[in-house]
Design a protein around this motif. Structure first.
Motif, PDB file in Angstrom:
ATOM      1  N   ASP A 202       0.804  -1.215   0.000  1.00 24.48           N
ATOM      2  CA  ASP A 202       0.000   0.000   0.000  1.00 24.48           C
ATOM      3  C   ASP A 202       0.840   1.270   0.000  1.00 24.48           C
ATOM      4  N   ALA A 203       1.837   1.303   0.857  1.00 26.18           N
ATOM      5  CA  ALA A 203       2.664   2.506   0.960  1.00 26.18           C
ATOM      6  C   ALA A 203       3.406   2.778  -0.336  1.00 26.18           C
ATOM      7  N   THR A 204       3.876   1.729  -0.978  1.00 29.71           N
ATOM      8  CA  THR A 204       4.616   1.900  -2.226  1.00 29.71           C
ATOM      9  C   THR A 204       3.699   2.388  -3.336  1.00 29.71           C
ATOM     10  N   ILE A 205       2.466   1.904  -3.333  1.00 29.60           N
ATOM     11  CA  ILE A 205       1.495   2.353  -4.341  1.00 29.60           C
ATOM     12  C   ILE A 205       1.274   3.857  -4.223  1.00 29.60           C
ATOM     13  N   VAL A 206       1.026   4.326  -3.009  1.00 29.32           N
ATOM     14  CA  VAL A 206       0.777   5.752  -2.787  1.00 29.32           C
ATOM     15  C   VAL A 206       2.004   6.578  -3.180  1.00 29.32           C
ATOM     16  N   GLN A 207       3.181   6.081  -2.826  1.00 31.04           N
ATOM     17  CA  GLN A 207       4.407   6.802  -3.166  1.00 31.04           C
ATOM     18  C   GLN A 207       4.637   6.816  -4.675  1.00 31.04           C
ATOM     19  N   THR A 208       4.277   5.729  -5.338  1.00 29.29           N
ATOM     20  CA  THR A 208       4.431   5.667  -6.795  1.00 29.29           C
ATOM     21  C   THR A 208       3.543   6.693  -7.481  1.00 29.29           C
ATOM     22  N   PHE A 209       2.337   6.872  -6.953  1.00 31.40           N
ATOM     23  CA  PHE A 209       1.449   7.909  -7.493  1.00 31.40           C
ATOM     24  C   PHE A 209       2.086   9.284  -7.338  1.00 31.40           C
TER      25      PHE A 209
ATOM     26  N   ILE B 289      -8.836   9.377   0.764  1.00 31.72           N
ATOM     27  CA  ILE B 289     -10.236   9.350   1.175  1.00 31.72           C
ATOM     28  C   ILE B 289     -10.420   8.580   2.477  1.00 31.72           C
ATOM     29  N   LEU B 290      -9.458   7.749   2.834  1.00 26.66           N
ATOM     30  CA  LEU B 290      -9.572   6.965   4.066  1.00 26.66           C
ATOM     31  C   LEU B 290      -9.617   7.868   5.291  1.00 26.66           C
ATOM     32  N   GLY B 291     -10.371   7.436   6.280  1.00 24.06           N
ATOM     33  CA  GLY B 291     -10.409   8.150   7.532  1.00 24.06           C
ATOM     34  C   GLY B 291      -9.188   7.838   8.377  1.00 24.06           C
ATOM     35  N   GLU B 292      -9.007   8.613   9.427  1.00 26.15           N
ATOM     36  CA  GLU B 292      -7.844   8.417  10.299  1.00 26.15           C
ATOM     37  C   GLU B 292      -7.881   7.028  10.929  1.00 26.15           C
ATOM     38  N   GLY B 293      -6.782   6.310  10.823  1.00 24.73           N
ATOM     39  CA  GLY B 293      -6.689   4.980  11.404  1.00 24.73           C
ATOM     40  C   GLY B 293      -7.110   3.865  10.475  1.00 24.73           C
ATOM     41  N   GLU B 294      -7.760   4.202   9.334  1.00 27.55           N
ATOM     42  CA  GLU B 294      -8.176   3.170   8.383  1.00 27.55           C
ATOM     43  C   GLU B 294      -6.979   2.717   7.552  1.00 27.55           C
ATOM     44  N   GLU B 295      -6.952   1.429   7.249  1.00 32.59           N
ATOM     45  CA  GLU B 295      -5.847   0.865   6.490  1.00 32.59           C
ATOM     46  C   GLU B 295      -6.268   0.568   5.056  1.00 32.59           C
ATOM     47  N   GLY B 296      -5.269   0.456   4.196  1.00 32.98           N
ATOM     48  CA  GLY B 296      -5.539   0.155   2.800  1.00 32.98           C
ATOM     49  C   GLY B 296      -5.201   1.334   1.922  1.00 32.98           C
ATOM     50  N   VAL B 297      -5.744   1.328   0.729  1.00 33.00           N
ATOM     51  CA  VAL B 297      -5.537   2.415  -0.224  1.00 33.00           C
ATOM     52  C   VAL B 297      -6.891   2.828  -0.772  1.00 33.00           C
TER      53      VAL B 297
ATOM     54  N   ARG C  51     -10.701   7.143  -9.070  1.00 29.37           N
ATOM     55  CA  ARG C  51     -10.568   6.682  -7.684  1.00 29.37           C
ATOM     56  C   ARG C  51      -9.952   5.289  -7.696  1.00 29.37           C
ATOM     57  N   PHE C  52      -8.909   5.128  -6.916  1.00 33.14           N
ATOM     58  CA  PHE C  52      -8.166   3.873  -6.875  1.00 33.14           C
ATOM     59  C   PHE C  52      -8.268   3.275  -5.478  1.00 33.14           C
ATOM     60  N   THR C  53      -8.688   2.004  -5.405  1.00 39.19           N
ATOM     61  CA  THR C  53      -8.815   1.331  -4.105  1.00 39.19           C
ATOM     62  C   THR C  53      -8.118  -0.018  -4.145  1.00 39.19           C
ATOM     63  N   VAL C  54      -7.664  -0.431  -2.979  1.00 37.61           N
ATOM     64  CA  VAL C  54      -7.039  -1.738  -2.822  1.00 37.61           C
ATOM     65  C   VAL C  54      -7.685  -2.440  -1.636  1.00 37.61           C
TER      66      VAL C  54
END
Length: 259
Positions: A97-104, A114-122, A161-164
């Motif tokens: 997940d972290a690498t995906i966000v960084q790649t963007f 769009i995730l709320g605080e504490g929510e995991e994923g992308v 919108r991209f989700t994982v």
């Protein structure tokens, strides 16, 4: 027989004195304001007439031609040359997940989480390259269905919108609105080409057509360095998802899934 005089029968003498009357001849004369006052009054009357006329013209013009101008603006927004830059799914399927966000971020995409605080994923929204994140966040916070056609054509073209989800393996989705599509099949083809699958020998189509709920789709498999993955492109009319009056009736809602 004696008669008694009642009190009200008494005569009362009241000395009114001389009666004075006001000379009203001055009121009968015509009122002629001074020339400076008359000129100023005429100037203000003329200004009021001009302002009123412009306001009335604006209202009438808005009623008669507002819809035409909005339609022209929508068409301009749709064809303004902003790229979607769709994420190539096979390049992300093996990333965390972290690498995906960084790649963007490295790719220069303007995105917000769009995730709320504490929510995991992308769950990120990529916005058009010609708008600001601050403006887009305010617009999207009100909901896509609350956009008018002009706003929607400005903020939906070039966004996705991209989700994982990693609940049962890895499933990636990208969803966006294709306002330039001529029909559902056209939107499927656009997605197919933008993902680089049209000329990819590692991609196989296993089925396509219209599914049981009316979505036009194409699906299959793709061979990557991380193994064989399934993919599916699903398309439906945009007005079946969002109610936005004034957008092209052929606009489509597109979803691409890979797992």
């Amino acid at each position: 027989m004696n008669f008694t005089k009642l009190p009200f029968s008494k005569q009362k003498q009241i000395d009114e004195g001389p009666i004075r009357t006001i000379d009203s001849s001055s009121l009968a004369r015509p009122f002629d304001p001074p020339k400076p006052v008359l000129i100023v009054s005429l100037v203000f009357a003329l200004i009021a007439a001009i302002i009123g006329g412009r306001y009335a013209f604006g209202v009438i013009d808005g009623i008669l031609h507002g819809a035409q101008r909005d339609a022209a603006t929508v068409e301009t927004n749709i064809n303004r040359g902003v790229s979607y830059d769709l994420p190539i799914m096979e390049n992300y399927i093996s990333l965390d997940d972290a690498t995906i966000v960084q790649t963007f971020a490295d790719a220069g995409y303007q995105t917000y989480n769009i995730l709320g605080e504490g929510e995991e994923g992308v769950d990120v929204m990529k916005i058009p390259s010609d708008v600001t994140i601050a403006d887009a966040a305010l617009v999207y916070a009100k909901g896509v269905s609350n956009m008018d056609a002009v706003t929607a054509s400005k903020y939906l073209v070039g966004s996705w919108r991209f989700t994982v989800s990693r609940t049962n393996g890895t499933e990636m989705k990208v969803r966006y609105c294709d306002l330039a599509a001529e029909n559902a099949q056209d939107a499927v083809q656009h997605a197919w080409q933008n993902e680089g699958w049209a000329d990819n020998g590692n991609v196989t189509i296993t089925a396509e057509g219209v599914d049981e709920i009316g979505n036009t789709y194409r699906e299959g498999t793709i061979e990557t360095e991380s193994g064989t993955h399934s993919w599916r492109i699903s398309v439906c009319d945009l007005d079946g998802v969002y109610s936005i009056s004034g957008l092209p009736s052929t606009a489509q809602y597109v979803g691409i899934r890979m797992n």
